[in-house]
Design a protein around this motif. Structure first.
Motif, PDB file in Angstrom:
ATOM      1  N   CYS A  23       4.793  -8.465  -6.853  1.00 46.07           N
ATOM      2  CA  CYS A  23       5.233  -8.678  -8.404  1.00 46.07           C
ATOM      3  C   CYS A  23       4.864  -9.552  -8.305  1.00 46.07           C
ATOM      4  O   CYS A  23       4.745 -10.994  -8.029  1.00 46.07           O
ATOM      5  N   PRO A  24       4.804  -9.796  -9.702  1.00 44.13           N
ATOM      6  CA  PRO A  24       4.424 -11.232 -10.457  1.00 44.13           C
ATOM      7  C   PRO A  24       5.631 -11.780 -10.736  1.00 44.13           C
ATOM      8  O   PRO A  24       4.936 -12.853 -10.536  1.00 44.13           O
ATOM      9  N   GLN A  25       6.945 -11.558 -10.542  1.00 40.08           N
ATOM     10  CA  GLN A  25       7.681 -12.033 -10.834  1.00 40.08           C
ATOM     11  C   GLN A  25       8.275 -12.720  -8.776  1.00 40.08           C
ATOM     12  O   GLN A  25       9.733 -12.315  -9.384  1.00 40.08           O
ATOM     13  N   ARG A  26       7.835 -13.148  -8.089  1.00 40.58           N
ATOM     14  CA  ARG A  26       7.603 -13.340  -6.686  1.00 40.58           C
ATOM     15  C   ARG A  26       8.635 -13.743  -6.669  1.00 40.58           C
ATOM     16  O   ARG A  26      10.145 -13.679  -5.482  1.00 40.58           O
ATOM     17  N   GLY A  37      14.945  -5.500 -14.022  1.00 41.17           N
ATOM     18  CA  GLY A  37      13.817  -5.581 -14.832  1.00 41.17           C
ATOM     19  C   GLY A  37      13.024  -6.274 -14.350  1.00 41.17           C
ATOM     20  O   GLY A  37      12.061  -6.778 -14.568  1.00 41.17           O
ATOM     21  N   LEU A  38      12.271  -5.909 -12.678  1.00 32.69           N
ATOM     22  CA  LEU A  38      10.686  -6.905 -12.086  1.00 32.69           C
ATOM     23  C   LEU A  38       9.960  -5.736 -12.346  1.00 32.69           C
ATOM     24  O   LEU A  38      10.130  -4.515 -12.125  1.00 32.69           O
ATOM     25  N   VAL A  39       8.550  -6.647 -12.634  1.00 32.01           N
ATOM     26  CA  VAL A  39       7.602  -5.528 -12.892  1.00 32.01           C
ATOM     27  C   VAL A  39       6.970  -5.593 -11.424  1.00 32.01           C
ATOM     28  O   VAL A  39       7.167  -6.428 -11.028  1.00 32.01           O
ATOM     29  N   LEU A  40       6.909  -4.285 -10.700  1.00 36.63           N
ATOM     30  CA  LEU A  40       5.885  -4.065  -9.569  1.00 36.63           C
ATOM     31  C   LEU A  40       4.589  -3.910  -9.503  1.00 36.63           C
ATOM     32  O   LEU A  40       4.590  -2.982 -10.064  1.00 36.63           O
ATOM     33  N   HIS A  41       3.575  -4.208  -8.863  1.00 40.44           N
ATOM     34  CA  HIS A  41       2.488  -4.749  -8.931  1.00 40.44           C
ATOM     35  C   HIS A  41       1.690  -3.035  -7.086  1.00 40.44           C
ATOM     36  O   HIS A  41       1.312  -2.429  -8.327  1.00 40.44           O
ATOM     37  N   GLU A  42       2.533  -3.488  -7.073  1.00 41.46           N
ATOM     38  CA  GLU A  42       2.346  -2.796  -5.372  1.00 41.46           C
ATOM     39  C   GLU A  42       3.988  -2.623  -4.566  1.00 41.46           C
ATOM     40  O   GLU A  42       4.704  -2.906  -5.136  1.00 41.46           O
ATOM     41  N   ALA A  65      14.320  -3.614  -7.986  1.00 40.32           N
ATOM     42  CA  ALA A  65      13.619  -3.525  -8.720  1.00 40.32           C
ATOM     43  C   ALA A  65      14.055  -2.957 -10.830  1.00 40.32           C
ATOM     44  O   ALA A  65      13.530  -3.498 -11.603  1.00 40.32           O
ATOM     45  N   ALA A  66      13.989  -2.202 -10.190  1.00 39.46           N
ATOM     46  CA  ALA A  66      14.363  -1.350 -11.373  1.00 39.46           C
ATOM     47  C   ALA A  66      15.871  -2.122 -12.400  1.00 39.46           C
ATOM     48  O   ALA A  66      15.462  -1.870 -13.351  1.00 39.46           O
TER      49      ALA A  66
END
Ligand SMILES: Nc1ncnc2c1ncn2[C@@H]1O[C@H](COP(=O)(O)OP(=O)(O)O)[C@@H](O)[C@H]1O
Ligand SMILES: [Mg+2]
Lengths: 294, 317
Positions: free
Chosen positions: B227-230, B270-275, B266-267
């Protein structure tokens, strides 16, 4: 507390029970192959197959035969062509078999060493000991099979050479060999050479390395004589004489009653010497085989 | 049945096998697992009476190996080093083995057929490939139709078809009620063949358990997240009471099968997940961890769980 128990799969098996209950304590598969209590006969059959089925046996015994017969006949022919009717007066015509057997003994030494040491080189010894866990039986079977092969082959070749030489040298004034001369020059010397081979087999079992054991045995065969040649000083003359008299080549020559020296072993002495030596080394080789890891 | 009791082997200062106690029963394939140098081959040589134990005892159906009157019809073994004289043909090699135990000569042709070496029966063993040599060794083990079979790393040098063949063979031998004891340094191999598992490391017993229990205890599932917003994600998960482990790189790991819950969290924030991937730790990893712990324990002696306790951990789990 309910009857539920956590799974403990192997816990009961953790304590082995050596004293199992009678009546099939070890269940499992039963083979249709009849169970045979093994004995020395099985080990002998196995070793006989082994010695027959490798090419090194054919090579060493083939070269042995060529050396003994070839050199024996050459020596006979050479002596015969350079003699008149008196030149060998009173001598034992069988003694010209000596040179071939001296060289040929190197082949018997090699075969003896290979019988045991090659199994260590190839890892076969572990298979052998797994199939026959009695180490005493393995050593006995190898010794009996090898000794018999070496004795029979030496007897046949030396006997053949002796017969040919006696007839070749009939007209050179050589004496007619007595029964005892014949016996010593064939059976006696064959026993000696087969025991020398057996000694090599035992050294092979102790050293567990073919090249090393062969080198040691050729050293035993030749070194005393060579050392004696270099002991020129008077102070060492006793040592020199002893080395000379008890060197294997001189002991071999005693079987033709023409010892290279006057004192030292005579008659059947060489056979008793090598018999005692081989017995002692056998005991040592067995003790080591028994105590060491394979 | 093979029974070991406190079996120990020292080579000088080196302890190759350290106080092993376990037994191998009939009707199962028992895997003997350990990294290279763990002492598997040494243990097997002691079972066969080739090496003398420094301490302890090992018995085959209640007897010491050197007391067996019919060794090859009792136990057949394939050892790690080739136990064959290269100058002898496959047929003669097996013949001399058969003769040493009074096994009918007809068995030689039968086992050559079983292992697929009939065509090269009269060829010298030194011309054999690694796989053919292995098959010849297996033929020797099967010769006496024994009730116990022991194979030391049998798949070494075999091609995929050969590996499949030996797996099937071992399973069918066990299904006939025989005791099958097979060593390997590959967990994946054992997972495919063994019903029961004995794990050793540094010569010591680490686990003695059924394969099913081992898998159950060790098939740890987890969720891998990137996640980029770790930092924010860590806060969110922390508030939700979810424990996070930092994995290598920027990845995070969460034990258990919580992928849906994490995705929803996460949804919501509003967090972006890369994996976001549910994963299963491999048995190989579990095995490596188990044996690595043995190494650590070995390196730092002192208070702490003994080797038996490590085993107990796996047993009880
Ligand atoms: N004959 C020996 N002499 C000295 N050390 C040995 C001998 N055999 C095995 N070892 C040592 O014992 C340990 C266990 O070896 P081994 O039983 O071959 O392990 P594995 O089969 O599990 O790979 C290793 O560290 C090895 O170096
Ligand atoms: Mg090994």
């Amino acid at each position: 507390m309910s009857t539920h128990q956590p799974p403990m799969p192997q816990a009961p098996a953790a304590a082995p029970h050596w004293q199992a209950a009678p009546g099939g304590p070890y269940p499992g598969y039963t083979s249709p192959i009849p169970i045979v209590r093994t004995h020395l006969g099985h080990a002998l059959a196995s070793e006989w197959t082994k010695i027959k089925s490798v090419r090194s046996t054919m090579w060493t015994l083939g070269v042995f035969t060529v050396l003994v017969v070839g050199i024996g006949l050459m020596a006979g022919a050479l002596v015969e062509s350079h003699s008149d009717s008196e030149s060998l007066s009173g001598e034992n015509p069988l003694s010209f078999g000596f040179f071939g057997l001296l060289l040929g003994s190197i082949c018997i030494i090699t075969l003896g060493v290979l019988t045991t040491a090659s199994e260590y080189g190839t890892g076969m010894i572990r298979t052998t000991m797994t199939a026959c866990p009695s180490r005493a039986r393995v050593l006995a079977a190898k010794s009996i099979v090898f000794f018999t092969v070496a004795f029979v082959v030496t007897l046949l070749t030396s006997g053949f050479v002796a017969m040919v030489q006696v007839s070749m040298l009939e007209n050179t004034g050589a004496r007619t060999p007595s029964g005892s001369d014949w016996f010593k020059a064939t059976v006696g010397i064959s026993l000696y050479i087969a025991l020398l081979g057996l000694l090599s087999l035992l050294i092979g079992s102790v050293i567990r390395h073919s090249a090393g054991a062969i080198t040691i045995m050729i050293g035993v065969l030749l070194a005393p004589l060579v050392l004696a040649l270099f002991m020129a000083t008077e102070s060492l003359s006793n040592v020199r004489d002893w080395l000379f008299e008890y060197s294997i080549p001189n002991q071999l020559s005693v079987f033709y009653a023409n010892s290279l020296s006057e004192s030292g072993p005579s008659g059947w002495d060489p056979l008793w010497i090598i018999l005692g030596l081989t017995a002692a080394v056998y005991a040592g080789a067995y003790a080591l085989l028994h105590s060491r890891d394979v | 049945m093979i029974e070991l009791e406190g079996l120990t082997k020292r080579y000088g200062d080196k302890v190759a096998v350290d106080n092993l106690t376990f037994s191998v029963g009939p009707g199962l394939v028992t895997g003997f697992l350990g990294p290279n140098g763990a002492g598997k081959s040494t243990t097997m040589r002691m079972i066969l009476g080739l090496d003398h134990p420094t301490a302890g005892d090992v018995r085959i159906d209640g007897r010491h190996y050197d007391r067996l009157k019919d060794p090859l019809t009792c136990i057949g073994a394939l050892l790690d080093a080739k136990g064959v004289h290269g100058g002898r043909s496959a047929y003669n090699h097996l013949l001399c083995l058969a003769q040493s135990n009074g096994i009918p000569r007809s068995r030689v042709a039968q086992v050559l057929e079983t292992v697929g070496l009939t065509a090269v029966a009269r060829k010298k063993a030194k011309g054999f490939s690694l796989g053919m040599g292995q098959r010849l060794g297996i033929a020797g083990a099967l010769l006496g139709d024994p009730r116990i079979l022991m194979f030391d790393e049998p798949v070494n040098g075999l091609d995929p078809e050969g590996i499949h063949w030996i797996r099937t063979l071992m399973k069918s031998l066990a299904a006939q009620g025989r005791t099958v004891f097979v060593s390997s340094h590959l967990m994946s191999e054992m997972a495919l063949t063994a019903d029961h598992l004995v794990v050793i490391g540094q010569g010591r017993l680490l686990a003695d358990t059924s394969m099913a229990d081992f898998i159950q205890a060790n098939s740890r599932s987890y969720v891998r997240i990137r996640c980029p917003q770790r930092e924010r994600l860590l806060d969110v998960l922390h508030q939700a009471g979810i424990t996070v482990v930092e994995a290598g790189g920027e990845a995070l790991e969460v034990a258990g099968g919580k992928a849906e819950q994490i995705g929803e969290l996460a949804a919501r924030y509003g967090l972006v997940l890369h994996e976001l991937s549910p994963r299963q730790a491999s048995l190989e990893e579990a095995f490596m961890q188990l044996t690595a712990e043995a190494v650590e324990y070995h390196a730092q002696p002192g208070p702490g769980p003994g080797p038996q306790d490590w085993g107990a951990g796996w047993k009880g789990a």
